[in-house]
Design a protein around this motif. Structure first.
Motif, PDB file in Angstrom:
ATOM      1  N   THR A 130      -4.207-138.019 107.036  1.00  0.00           N
ATOM      2  CA  THR A 130      -3.791-139.409 107.151  1.00  0.00           C
ATOM      3  C   THR A 130      -4.968-140.386 107.185  1.00  0.00           C
ATOM      4  OG1 THR A 130      -1.750-138.675 108.165  1.00  0.00           O
ATOM      5  CG2 THR A 130      -2.346-140.949 108.534  1.00  0.00           C
ATOM      6  N   ILE A 182      -4.815-143.528 104.878  1.00  0.00           N
ATOM      7  CA  ILE A 182      -4.962-144.888 105.422  1.00  0.00           C
ATOM      8  C   ILE A 182      -5.999-145.693 104.637  1.00  0.00           C
ATOM      9  CG2 ILE A 182      -5.987-146.077 107.423  1.00  0.00           C
ATOM     10  CD1 ILE A 182      -4.145-144.470 109.207  1.00  0.00           C
ATOM     11  N   GLU A 183      -7.072-145.053 104.200  1.00  0.00           N
ATOM     12  CA  GLU A 183      -8.043-145.781 103.367  1.00  0.00           C
ATOM     13  C   GLU A 183      -7.340-146.349 102.126  1.00  0.00           C
ATOM     14  OE1 GLU A 183     -10.681-146.972 104.173  1.00  0.00           O
ATOM     15  OE2 GLU A 183     -12.339-145.617 104.522  1.00  0.00           O
ATOM     16  N   LEU A 213      -3.973-146.916 101.863  1.00  0.00           N
ATOM     17  CA  LEU A 213      -2.949-147.890 102.268  1.00  0.00           C
ATOM     18  C   LEU A 213      -3.568-149.246 102.560  1.00  0.00           C
ATOM     19  CD1 LEU A 213      -0.782-145.701 104.692  1.00  0.00           C
ATOM     20  CD2 LEU A 213      -0.117-146.502 102.407  1.00  0.00           C
ATOM     21  N   ILE A 214      -4.748-149.244 103.167  1.00  0.00           N
ATOM     22  CA  ILE A 214      -5.420-150.521 103.445  1.00  0.00           C
ATOM     23  C   ILE A 214      -5.766-151.206 102.125  1.00  0.00           C
ATOM     24  CG2 ILE A 214      -7.547-151.546 104.347  1.00  0.00           C
ATOM     25  CD1 ILE A 214      -7.385-149.495 106.668  1.00  0.00           C
ATOM     26  N   GLN A 246      -0.481-153.119 105.480  1.00  0.00           N
ATOM     27  CA  GLN A 246      -0.887-153.165 106.881  1.00  0.00           C
ATOM     28  C   GLN A 246       0.161-152.605 107.838  1.00  0.00           C
ATOM     29  OE1 GLN A 246      -2.043-157.036 108.360  1.00  0.00           O
ATOM     30  NE2 GLN A 246      -2.371-156.286 110.441  1.00  0.00           N
ATOM     31  N   VAL A 250       0.263-148.872 107.905  1.00  0.00           N
ATOM     32  CA  VAL A 250      -0.879-148.301 108.646  1.00  0.00           C
ATOM     33  C   VAL A 250      -0.599-148.389 110.144  1.00  0.00           C
ATOM     34  CG1 VAL A 250      -3.350-148.458 109.104  1.00  0.00           C
ATOM     35  CG2 VAL A 250      -2.477-148.968 106.806  1.00  0.00           C
ATOM     36  N   LYS A 251      -0.150-149.547 110.569  1.00  0.00           N
ATOM     37  CA  LYS A 251       0.087-149.736 111.999  1.00  0.00           C
ATOM     38  C   LYS A 251       1.178-148.792 112.505  1.00  0.00           C
ATOM     39  CE  LYS A 251       0.635-153.178 115.551  1.00  0.00           C
ATOM     40  NZ  LYS A 251       1.086-154.530 115.897  1.00  0.00           N
ATOM     41  N   MET A 278      -9.308-143.869 112.406  1.00  0.00           N
ATOM     42  CA  MET A 278      -8.194-144.583 111.763  1.00  0.00           C
ATOM     43  C   MET A 278      -7.989-145.928 112.455  1.00  0.00           C
ATOM     44  SD  MET A 278      -5.315-141.620 111.284  1.00  0.00           S
ATOM     45  CE  MET A 278      -5.768-139.899 111.369  1.00  0.00           C
ATOM     46  N   TYR A 319      -8.366-149.708 110.829  1.00  0.00           N
ATOM     47  CA  TYR A 319      -7.331-150.745 110.971  1.00  0.00           C
ATOM     48  C   TYR A 319      -7.931-152.034 111.542  1.00  0.00           C
ATOM     49  CZ  TYR A 319      -3.246-153.247 112.637  1.00  0.00           C
ATOM     50  OH  TYR A 319      -2.315-154.238 112.872  1.00  0.00           O
TER      51      TYR A 319
END
Ligand code: NAG
Ligand code: NAG
Ligand code: NAG
Ligand code: NAG
Ligand code: NAG
Ligand code: NAG
Ligand code: NAG
Ligand code: NAG
Ligand code: NAG
Ligand code: NAG
Ligand code: NAG
Ligand code: NAG
Length: 798
Positions: free
Chosen positions: A265, A269-270, A272-273, A278, A281-282, A318, A322
């Motif tokens: 993940t 996440i890299e 998704l950002i 956002q 990710v959160k 992670m 964020y």
């Protein structure tokens, strides 16, 4: 109608006959029912082969049972929801299922169904599914106690008297389809088709591909099924799933990995950002927070059978990504205490004091080590065989040794590099066509892993920083900030003492049995540099800047040579073992970490041209006492496909050679490394080359499996349907596979080997590709993909 879904799906079971060598050297499908599963044709690196969607492993149950069934592992997650895997007893319908000694019951896994015990052992040793994970992902259709009672009645109450037919019937009558606890999630308005990063990707082919990859988030997003939160079909029904808050989305890797995974993940996440998602990710961070609340640490994935082990601990990193991306420190209010808790898990449960033979200093060092003495439930059959059968080694184990081996197997899974025989096995090359023999010699816990300690160093540093900037004044705590800064400093000293080999200029795992660093070059050695740990050779200002720069080029000389030698991206090791974390497999996180190791080099040291390489770049790898960083001679390294033959594109002797009069002129430019830009520094040159290799591997293997691009470039027209068909793909549904791993010498192919069939989807592959687009979009060029050759797939030889 509890069973309606199950029985109607059973009727849909395709006539899928698969013959698979477990080492992955040849996996092929003979027939596929349309619209269901795509199939696989994965061969070795020798030819440019499309490797494909997926297929299922024929598990060896000792009695040669089923070799047919549609497992959900065989379904491209980018297509329709798969039918449930249906157990099969066709191989041995009247025989008895195998029995054997039961492992001890487990404190950290106590379900009477999904954890080691008589029921799990009976079902798994019967080998009625192609993939052992299928069964443990099936929720029950009856209350737990009733399922257990039903099991206890099989064979007239005698477990050594249960037939295949009975066990198949038992599973059909008491369980529903695997994975029904999760449902596809809608990403809503936040998902935009053309996120900003695409404008940074200059090449139109790469851009169109990344736009499609970006759209795959919609296919990999899940939420917990609100109509049956834990997959429960009735009051008292159970499943192995650990449910999350139903409103919270998360991203799965894909294929058999149908739940949230821990270290995957970070790379997801890299992406998704970069994709401007956002709130996804959160939500993922909140889900991980729930897991720490529940367990005090983050398990491998959100299944109860993973509750005894974790994975490379990236959670703090992670959270940091964020906060860095969105400047939103409010999340620390919840996460700071949870991060503190997770870090204590690694300190209390996975850390030992170890005295360095190099300095006599004692350090706290962390390793992978799992409290278990039983098979992993999701790989029960494989682990049971590994431990119970002496096999070709002839080495018999007593009960203590069996328990230790089960623990080392689980610890290997915790490492995320399951399995690197080079890193974890004392007999890495015992059998190159079967994964089990080398796994019988796993000694995971006896290794001190360089990557794990570098990750924890980075986490400790972040935790210290979070205590300084935290979201409310109550949380700002100079004492805690100092404590974690000291822990990070001590960790750094341990890493430099135990893992850094100054003469080879690289970082290695430490083998406590050997009392020395392990000899194998693996990408784990890049993690300290990614975490910005720089040895004295680079920071000591009494050494001239030129000398320090040269020293640092030495660190990356092995990587430079690997780029010159092989067509693809960074392999997981330079030892061919048939395990999936060894040569020729190349994994997305490794390319990411090596790229970041380079990008984190201080500018002043990264400046200047590459060292000239008159005699090829192998000659630049520092030698010491008859050995070098790669631990091998040029001749003993694995070879690049067919290129060793006369007239081939790559001459390994001369690979990487530059004009002696002008280091900027490569005599044999490496393939698929992007366009040189003038005045580029040695660091930026390597970054560009490695980044383009990743793109080449991911894009060409995607195209070879049916990916279609919107371009007039004749080289990127779709692969013809008859070629796709000949390679075992369903030409009408194939849309291109993003593979979990690649082949370092064949950019058209996926990786192979290991315990399960190559998975597609795929979270971290997509994450790293999209992240690269965002970071280095201007440097990415369309690759030269070798022609996709029709394999006319036929069943592979056994
Ligand atoms: C074996 O199982 C059958 C039913 O499946 C039962 O009738 C028989 O008594 C059992 N035999 C033994 C020895 O347990
Ligand atoms: C961590 O250690 C504690 C104390 O020894 C133990 O109770 C717990 O089960 C361990 N947790 C795991 C996941 O190993
Ligand atoms: C980040 O947030 C802090 C506090 O809310 C604010 O002072 C700062 O200016 C923000 N920084 C950026 C780059 O937006
Ligand atoms: C600040 O954080 C602490 C610790 O997490 C928490 O107990 C407290 O309620 C928070 N205070 C405010 C005003 O949010
Ligand atoms: C470590 O200690 C041992 C025993 O006290 C000693 O023989 C050895 O020389 C020491 N090694 C180093 C590197 O100081
Ligand atoms: C290792 O950690 C423990 C617990 O935090 C601490 O008591 C001990 O002093 C540490 N050992 C070293 C060598 O730092
Ligand atoms: C198991 O074998 C090991 C290695 O030979 C030995 O040290 C140990 O005492 C044996 N344990 C038992 C319980 O037999
Ligand atoms: C660790 O060192 C021992 C002793 O030399 C050796 O037998 C073993 O193969 C090594 N283990 C690994 C995983 O390399
Ligand atoms: C910082 O945290 C420690 C416990 O970790 C606590 O004892 C101390 O009171 C805290 N200090 C402040 C200023 O909040
Ligand atoms: C050099 O290698 C030999 C053989 O591997 C070894 O015995 C010797 O200790 C090494 N010397 C040094 C200085 O590392
Ligand atoms: C590679 O180059 C060397 C040196 O020019 C030459 O001797 C050798 O034949 C070449 N090998 C191949 C396979 O072309
Ligand atoms: C390696 O790349 C060269 C040049 O594109 C190509 O001719 C060759 O087929 C590739 N080899 C493999 C195994 O993909």
């Amino acid at each position: 109608m509890r069973f309606a879904a199950f029985t109607s799906l059973a009727a849909l079971v395709p006539a899928l006959t698969l013959v698979a060598a477990q080492d992955g050297s040849a996996i092929s499908a003979t027939s596929v029912v349309s619209g269901v599963a795509s199939s696989a044709s994965v061969t070795g690196a020798a030819s440019s082969v499309t490797s494909a969607a997926s297929s299922t492993i024929t598990s060896a149950s000792g009695t040669g049972t089923s070799d047919s069934a549609a497992s959900s592992a065989s379904v491209n997650p980018l297509t329709e929801k798969p039918p449930a895997a249906v157990p099969s007893a066709t191989g041995s319908p009247t025989g008895f299922i195998p029995t054997g000694a039961l492992p001890p019951s487990q404190d950290l896994c106590s379900s009477p169904i999904y954890c080691p015990g008589p029921l799990l052992q009976a079902v798994q040793l019967a080998g009625i599914f192609e993939d052992s994970k299928t069964f443990v992902d099936k929720p029950t259709s009856k209350p737990e106690s009733e399922v257990v009672d039903n099991f206890n009645r099989l064979g007239g109450g005698n477990t050594s008297n249960i037939t295949y037919q009975e066990i198949v019937q038992f599973v059909q009558d008491n369980f529903v389809a695997e994975g029904v606890e999760l449902v596809p999630a809608d990403l809503g308005d936040e998902f935009v088709e053309d996120p900003e990063f695409l404008t940074r990707v200059e090449d139109e082919v790469v851009r169109d591909w990344l736009k499609q990859v970006h759209s795959y988030w919609e296919l990999l997003a899940r939420t917990t099924n609100s109509s049956s939160p834990s997959g429960a079909q009735c009051d008292g029904c159970v499943s192995s799933f650990i449910p999350f808050n139903e409103s919270r989305v998360f991203v799965i890797p894909g294929g058999r990995f149908r739940e949230l995974y821990y270290w995957d993940t970070f790379f997801v996440i890299e992406g998704l950002i970069t994709s401007q998602l956002q709130s996804v990710v959160k939500a993922i961070l909140e889900n991980f927070g729930d897991l720490i609340d529940r367990l005090g640490f983050i398990p491998n994935g959100n299944r109860i059978y993973y509750e005894n082990r974790s994975q490379p601990p990236f959670f703090a990193l992670m959270v940091d990504k964020y906060i860095e991306a969105y400047n939103d420190t409010s999340v620390l209010e919840r996460f700071l205490p949870l991060l503190e808790r997770e870090m204590w898990f690694w300190k209390n449960n996975r850390t030992i004091e170890f005295t360095s033979p190099f300095t006599n200093n004692t350090h706290n060092v962390t390793h992978y080590k799992v409290d278990t003495s039983a098979p992993r439930p999701e790989s029960y059959l494989e682990d049971y065989k590994t431990v119970q059968d002496a096999g070709e080694s002839g080495l018999e184990l007593n009960d203590t040794q069996k328990a230790t081996l089960y623990s080392n197997i689980a610890a290997g899974a915790e490492s995320g590099s399951d399995y690197s025989a080079a890193r974890w096995s004392s007999r890495p090359t015992i059998n190159l066509s079967d994964t089990i023999p080398a796994q019988r010699f796993l000694e995971t816990a006896a290794q001190l892993p360089v990557d794990l300690n570098a990750i924890l160093f980075a986490c400790e540093q972040k935790l210290s920083a979070f205590y300084k900037i935290s979201s409310n004044q109550t949380q700002v705590n100079a004492t805690r900030a100092n404590y974690w800064a000291q822990q990070a400093q001590a960790r750094k000293e341990a890493i430099l003492d135990l893992f850094w080999d100054p003469s080879k200029r690289f970082f290695y795992d430490f083998n406590t049995t050997l009392g020395d660093r392990a000899p194998f070059f693996t990408p784990a050695g890049f993690f300290p540099l990614w975490a910005k740990i720089l040895p004295q050779e680079f920071v000591n200002e009494s050494i001239s800047i030129d000398q320090r720069r040269q020293n640092l080029q030495g660190v990356f000389s092995g990587l430079r040579y690997i780029i010159d030698r092989f067509n693809g991206t960074l392999p997981a090791s330079l030892v061919t073992t048939s395990q999936q974390w060894d040569f020729a497999n190349a994994w997305p996180p490794h390319t990411y970490i090596a790229l970041e190791a380079l990008r984190n080099v201080p500018d002043i040291l990264g400046a200047g041209a590459q060292l000239a390489a008159e005699n090829g770049s192998f000659a630049l790898i520092p030698m010491h006492n008859g050995t070098n960083q790669l631990g091998q001679t040029q001749d003993s390294l694995p070879v690049q496909g067919l290129e060793n033959q006369p007239g081939s594109a790559i001459n390994e002797t001369l690979a990487g050679a530059t004009d002696p009069n002008n280091a900027a002129v490569e005599l044999k430019p490496a393939l698929n490394t992007g366009n040189t830009t003038s005045g580029e520094s040695w660091r930026d040159e390597l970054v560009r080359e490695l980044a383009n290799r990743y793109v080449a591997s991911a894009l060409c293997s995607w195209r070879a499996t049916g990916g279609k691009l919107n371009t007039t470039d004749p080289a990127f027209q779709p692969v013809a349907d008859d070629v796709l068909t000949a390679n075992g793909l369903n030409a009408s549904t194939a849309i291109g596979n993003m593979f979990e791993k690649f082949n370092a010498s064949d950019i058209n192919a996926a990786g192979s080997g290991g315990e399960y069939v190559v998975q597609t989807g795929f979270g971290w592959t997509n994450g790293v590709a999209i992240w690269l687009g965002g970071q280095l979009g201007a440097n990415l060029t369309r690759p030269d993909c070798p022609p996709v050759i029709a394999q006319n797939t036929t069943p592979a030889e056994a």
